[in-house]
Design a protein around this motif. Structure first.
Motif, PDB file in Angstrom:
ATOM      1  N   GLN A   1       0.855  -1.187   0.000  1.00 38.64           N
ATOM      2  CA  GLN A   1       0.000   0.000   0.000  1.00 38.64           C
ATOM      3  C   GLN A   1       0.886   1.230   0.000  1.00 38.64           C
ATOM      4  O   GLN A   1       1.784   1.372   0.828  1.00 38.64           O
ATOM      5  CB  GLN A   1      -0.933   0.025   1.197  1.00 38.64           C
ATOM      6  CG  GLN A   1      -1.851   1.231   1.157  1.00 38.64           C
ATOM      7  CD  GLN A   1      -3.047   1.107   2.067  1.00 38.64           C
ATOM      8  OE1 GLN A   1      -3.126   0.191   2.866  1.00 38.64           O
ATOM      9  NE2 GLN A   1      -3.965   2.028   1.950  1.00 38.64           N
ATOM     10  N   LEU A   2       0.604   2.134  -0.944  1.00 38.47           N
ATOM     11  CA  LEU A   2       1.388   3.353  -1.075  1.00 38.47           C
ATOM     12  C   LEU A   2       0.773   4.473  -0.251  1.00 38.47           C
ATOM     13  O   LEU A   2      -0.399   4.417   0.121  1.00 38.47           O
ATOM     14  CB  LEU A   2       1.453   3.767  -2.545  1.00 38.47           C
ATOM     15  CG  LEU A   2       2.044   2.739  -3.504  1.00 38.47           C
ATOM     16  CD1 LEU A   2       2.066   3.320  -4.909  1.00 38.47           C
ATOM     17  CD2 LEU A   2       3.427   2.320  -3.086  1.00 38.47           C
ATOM     18  N   ARG A   3       1.578   5.491   0.012  1.00 36.87           N
ATOM     19  CA  ARG A   3       1.086   6.657   0.749  1.00 36.87           C
ATOM     20  C   ARG A   3       0.103   7.447  -0.100  1.00 36.87           C
ATOM     21  O   ARG A   3       0.027   7.292  -1.317  1.00 36.87           O
ATOM     22  CB  ARG A   3       2.256   7.544   1.147  1.00 36.87           C
ATOM     23  CG  ARG A   3       3.105   6.931   2.221  1.00 36.87           C
ATOM     24  CD  ARG A   3       4.128   7.905   2.721  1.00 36.87           C
ATOM     25  NE  ARG A   3       4.988   7.245   3.698  1.00 36.87           N
ATOM     26  CZ  ARG A   3       6.153   7.713   4.065  1.00 36.87           C
ATOM     27  NH1 ARG A   3       6.617   8.836   3.556  1.00 36.87           N
ATOM     28  NH2 ARG A   3       6.871   7.057   4.956  1.00 36.87           N
ATOM     29  N   GLU A   4      -0.647   8.312   0.556  1.00 39.54           N
ATOM     30  CA  GLU A   4      -1.651   9.159  -0.107  1.00 39.54           C
ATOM     31  C   GLU A   4      -0.992   9.990  -1.204  1.00 39.54           C
ATOM     32  O   GLU A   4       0.047  10.604  -0.987  1.00 39.54           O
ATOM     33  CB  GLU A   4      -2.294  10.085   0.929  1.00 39.54           C
ATOM     34  CG  GLU A   4      -3.507  10.818   0.436  1.00 39.54           C
ATOM     35  CD  GLU A   4      -4.700   9.910   0.254  1.00 39.54           C
ATOM     36  OE1 GLU A   4      -5.439  10.125  -0.726  1.00 39.54           O
ATOM     37  OE2 GLU A   4      -4.891   9.011   1.081  1.00 39.54           O
ATOM     38  N   GLY A   5      -1.600   9.981  -2.387  1.00 39.64           N
ATOM     39  CA  GLY A   5      -1.092  10.768  -3.507  1.00 39.64           C
ATOM     40  C   GLY A   5      -0.048  10.071  -4.354  1.00 39.64           C
ATOM     41  O   GLY A   5       0.345  10.592  -5.390  1.00 39.64           O
ATOM     42  N   GLU A   6       0.420   8.899  -3.962  1.00 40.80           N
ATOM     43  CA  GLU A   6       1.425   8.157  -4.728  1.00 40.80           C
ATOM     44  C   GLU A   6       0.729   7.138  -5.621  1.00 40.80           C
ATOM     45  O   GLU A   6      -0.340   6.636  -5.288  1.00 40.80           O
ATOM     46  CB  GLU A   6       2.378   7.409  -3.777  1.00 40.80           C
ATOM     47  CG  GLU A   6       3.150   8.293  -2.839  1.00 40.80           C
ATOM     48  CD  GLU A   6       4.415   8.850  -3.461  1.00 40.80           C
ATOM     49  OE1 GLU A   6       4.819   8.384  -4.531  1.00 40.80           O
ATOM     50  OE2 GLU A   6       4.991   9.759  -2.855  1.00 40.80           O
ATOM     51  N   LYS A   7       1.347   6.830  -6.779  1.00 45.60           N
ATOM     52  CA  LYS A   7       0.846   5.760  -7.635  1.00 45.60           C
ATOM     53  C   LYS A   7       1.976   5.270  -8.520  1.00 45.60           C
ATOM     54  O   LYS A   7       2.954   5.971  -8.753  1.00 45.60           O
ATOM     55  CB  LYS A   7      -0.341   6.220  -8.471  1.00 45.60           C
ATOM     56  CG  LYS A   7      -0.041   7.317  -9.458  1.00 45.60           C
ATOM     57  CD  LYS A   7      -1.295   7.697 -10.205  1.00 45.60           C
ATOM     58  CE  LYS A   7      -0.995   8.831 -11.170  1.00 45.60           C
ATOM     59  NZ  LYS A   7      -2.166   9.204 -11.942  1.00 45.60           N
ATOM     60  N   ILE A   8       1.808   4.045  -9.021  1.00 39.89           N
ATOM     61  CA  ILE A   8       2.775   3.451  -9.929  1.00 39.89           C
ATOM     62  C   ILE A   8       2.164   3.528 -11.325  1.00 39.89           C
ATOM     63  O   ILE A   8       1.090   2.984 -11.571  1.00 39.89           O
ATOM     64  CB  ILE A   8       3.093   1.996  -9.526  1.00 39.89           C
ATOM     65  CG1 ILE A   8       3.740   1.974  -8.136  1.00 39.89           C
ATOM     66  CG2 ILE A   8       4.011   1.351 -10.550  1.00 39.89           C
ATOM     67  CD1 ILE A   8       3.995   0.592  -7.593  1.00 39.89           C
ATOM     68  N   GLU A   9       2.840   4.158 -12.236  1.00 38.90           N
ATOM     69  CA  GLU A   9       2.281   4.474 -13.544  1.00 38.90           C
ATOM     70  C   GLU A   9       2.021   3.247 -14.410  1.00 38.90           C
ATOM     71  O   GLU A   9       1.082   3.236 -15.184  1.00 38.90           O
ATOM     72  CB  GLU A   9       3.206   5.436 -14.293  1.00 38.90           C
ATOM     73  CG  GLU A   9       3.309   6.803 -13.663  1.00 38.90           C
ATOM     74  CD  GLU A   9       1.996   7.555 -13.632  1.00 38.90           C
ATOM     75  OE1 GLU A   9       1.187   7.390 -14.556  1.00 38.90           O
ATOM     76  OE2 GLU A   9       1.770   8.302 -12.659  1.00 38.90           O
ATOM     77  N   ILE A  10       2.840   2.200 -14.310  1.00 45.37           N
ATOM     78  CA  ILE A  10       2.673   1.070 -15.226  1.00 45.37           C
ATOM     79  C   ILE A  10       1.356   0.343 -14.985  1.00 45.37           C
ATOM     80  O   ILE A  10       0.817  -0.285 -15.889  1.00 45.37           O
ATOM     81  CB  ILE A  10       3.845   0.069 -15.136  1.00 45.37           C
ATOM     82  CG1 ILE A  10       3.984  -0.504 -13.727  1.00 45.37           C
ATOM     83  CG2 ILE A  10       5.116   0.698 -15.590  1.00 45.37           C
ATOM     84  CD1 ILE A  10       4.933  -1.663 -13.637  1.00 45.37           C
TER      85      ILE A  10
END
Length: 96
Positions: free
Chosen positions: A81-90
């Motif tokens: 689980q990533l922090r708020e506002g983070e994402k992995i583009e692929i």
């Protein structure tokens, strides 16, 4: 182990893509990898900040084809689980 050895592949399934809304990404990881190694590998490879890591050991399953018996190998998966506002583009451009 370096980061590329720890993360083997993303898990592509309906359940794993349902977790993308909650910033949860699922990866197949090395059998000996632990939570801290997975956290550092994701942060290093994708340049994101990780909030939490859960590890699940998928058990081997018996399989059979006609008279031949065998087992599918077990493997380990990590739900990150990533922090708020983070994402992995692929993962974002994929169609389910």
């Amino acid at each position: 182990m370096n980061a590329a050895d720890i993360l083997i592949a993303p898990v592509v399934s309906e359940k794993s893509y349902a977790g993308l809304a909650d910033r949860k990404y699922t990866f197949k990881v090395h059998q000996r990898a632990h939570k801290t190694q997975v956290r550092h590998a994701v942060e290093e490879l994708f340049g994101v900040k990780v909030d939490s890591v859960n590890i699940v050991k998928v058990q081997a399953k018996p399989k059979r084809r006609g008279a031949f018996k065998g087992t599918r190998p077990g493997w380990k998966k990590a739900i990150v689980q990533l922090r708020e506002g983070e994402k992995i583009e692929i993962f974002e451009g994929a169609q389910v």
